[in-house]
Scaffold this motif. Structure first.
Motif, PDB file in Angstrom:
ATOM      1  N   UNK A   1       6.466   1.562 -11.372  1.00  0.00           N
ATOM      2  CA  UNK A   1       7.516   0.740 -10.627  1.00  0.00           C
ATOM      3  C   UNK A   1       7.309  -0.520  -9.578  1.00  0.00           C
ATOM      4  N   UNK A   2       6.282  -0.252  -8.879  1.00  0.00           N
ATOM      5  CA  UNK A   2       5.829  -1.026  -7.866  1.00  0.00           C
ATOM      6  C   UNK A   2       4.643  -2.131  -8.365  1.00  0.00           C
ATOM      7  N   UNK A   3       4.048  -1.754  -9.530  1.00  0.00           N
ATOM      8  CA  UNK A   3       3.188  -2.701  -9.852  1.00  0.00           C
ATOM      9  C   UNK A   3       1.836  -2.467  -9.355  1.00  0.00           C
ATOM     10  N   UNK A   4       0.966  -3.251  -9.429  1.00  0.00           N
ATOM     11  CA  UNK A   4      -0.678  -3.323  -8.952  1.00  0.00           C
ATOM     12  C   UNK A   4      -0.482  -3.048  -7.390  1.00  0.00           C
TER      13      UNK A   4
ATOM     14  N   UNK B   1      -2.604  12.825  -5.225  1.00  0.00           N
ATOM     15  CA  UNK B   1      -3.452  12.245  -6.486  1.00  0.00           C
ATOM     16  C   UNK B   1      -2.935  12.712  -7.925  1.00  0.00           C
ATOM     17  N   UNK B   2      -1.532  13.200  -8.004  1.00  0.00           N
ATOM     18  CA  UNK B   2      -1.114  13.703  -9.270  1.00  0.00           C
ATOM     19  C   UNK B   2      -1.142  12.348 -10.405  1.00  0.00           C
ATOM     20  N   UNK B   3      -1.877  12.385 -11.446  1.00  0.00           N
ATOM     21  CA  UNK B   3      -1.864  11.120 -12.357  1.00  0.00           C
ATOM     22  C   UNK B   3      -0.306  10.787 -12.762  1.00  0.00           C
ATOM     23  N   UNK B   4       0.320  11.717 -13.305  1.00  0.00           N
ATOM     24  CA  UNK B   4       1.691  11.200 -13.625  1.00  0.00           C
ATOM     25  C   UNK B   4       2.527  10.556 -12.518  1.00  0.00           C
ATOM     26  N   UNK B   5       2.372  11.138 -11.184  1.00  0.00           N
ATOM     27  CA  UNK B   5       3.147  10.549  -9.992  1.00  0.00           C
ATOM     28  C   UNK B   5       2.472   9.305  -9.841  1.00  0.00           C
ATOM     29  N   UNK B   6       1.313   8.885  -9.791  1.00  0.00           N
ATOM     30  CA  UNK B   6       0.517   7.793  -9.498  1.00  0.00           C
ATOM     31  C   UNK B   6       1.031   6.674 -10.737  1.00  0.00           C
ATOM     32  N   UNK B   7       1.004   7.104 -12.117  1.00  0.00           N
ATOM     33  CA  UNK B   7       1.668   6.279 -13.090  1.00  0.00           C
ATOM     34  C   UNK B   7       2.810   5.804 -12.966  1.00  0.00           C
ATOM     35  N   UNK B   8       3.991   6.655 -12.328  1.00  0.00           N
ATOM     36  CA  UNK B   8       5.140   6.398 -12.051  1.00  0.00           C
ATOM     37  C   UNK B   8       5.296   5.226 -10.890  1.00  0.00           C
ATOM     38  N   UNK B   9       4.465   5.450 -10.065  1.00  0.00           N
ATOM     39  CA  UNK B   9       4.543   4.698  -8.883  1.00  0.00           C
ATOM     40  C   UNK B   9       3.813   3.242  -9.280  1.00  0.00           C
ATOM     41  N   UNK B  10       2.793   3.073 -10.048  1.00  0.00           N
ATOM     42  CA  UNK B  10       2.369   2.007 -10.545  1.00  0.00           C
ATOM     43  C   UNK B  10       3.397   1.190 -11.254  1.00  0.00           C
TER      44      UNK B  10
ATOM     45  N   UNK C   1       0.871  -1.175   0.022  1.00  0.00           N
ATOM     46  CA  UNK C   1       0.007   0.029   0.134  1.00  0.00           C
ATOM     47  C   UNK C   1       0.978   1.009   0.130  1.00  0.00           C
ATOM     48  N   UNK C   2       0.428   2.194  -0.711  1.00  0.00           N
ATOM     49  CA  UNK C   2       1.191   3.574  -0.829  1.00  0.00           C
ATOM     50  C   UNK C   2       0.075   4.694  -0.525  1.00  0.00           C
ATOM     51  N   UNK C   3       0.546   5.565   0.232  1.00  0.00           N
ATOM     52  CA  UNK C   3      -0.320   6.732   0.405  1.00  0.00           C
ATOM     53  C   UNK C   3       0.524   8.043  -0.180  1.00  0.00           C
ATOM     54  N   UNK C   4      -0.358   8.740  -0.882  1.00  0.00           N
ATOM     55  CA  UNK C   4       0.278   9.765  -1.681  1.00  0.00           C
ATOM     56  C   UNK C   4      -0.742  10.762  -2.138  1.00  0.00           C
TER      57      UNK C   4
END
Length: 59
Positions: free
Chosen positions: A17-20, A6-15, A1-4
C-alpha cells in the motif's frame, strides 16, 4: 516511516500500500521475540540437563 509489529503478512500489506519505506519495530514486539528466543534456548538446555541439575541449579 512506519512503526509496527513483525508479522510478515502485515509487513507485505503495508509495503504494497505505501511502497518502499522504513519499517521500525515497536518495543513490545522486539522484547517479545527476544523473550521467545531465550525461552526456546532455555527449554533446549533443560532437556540436555538431568533433573538433578535443573532443580539444584548446579553449574
Amino acid at each position: 516511516m512506519v512503526v509496527m509489529g513483525t508479522d510478515p503478512k502485515f509487513k507485505s500489506a503495508v509495503r504494497h500500500v505505501l511502497g518502499e519505506l522504513v519499517i521500525g519495530e515497536d518495543g513490545f514486539h522486539y522484547c517479545r521475540y527476544i523473550y521467545w528466543g531465550m525461552d526456546e534456548v532455555s527449554g533446549q538446555v533443560q532437556k540436555e540437563w538431568g533433573k538433578y541439575k535443573r532443580v539444584c541449579h548446579v553449574f
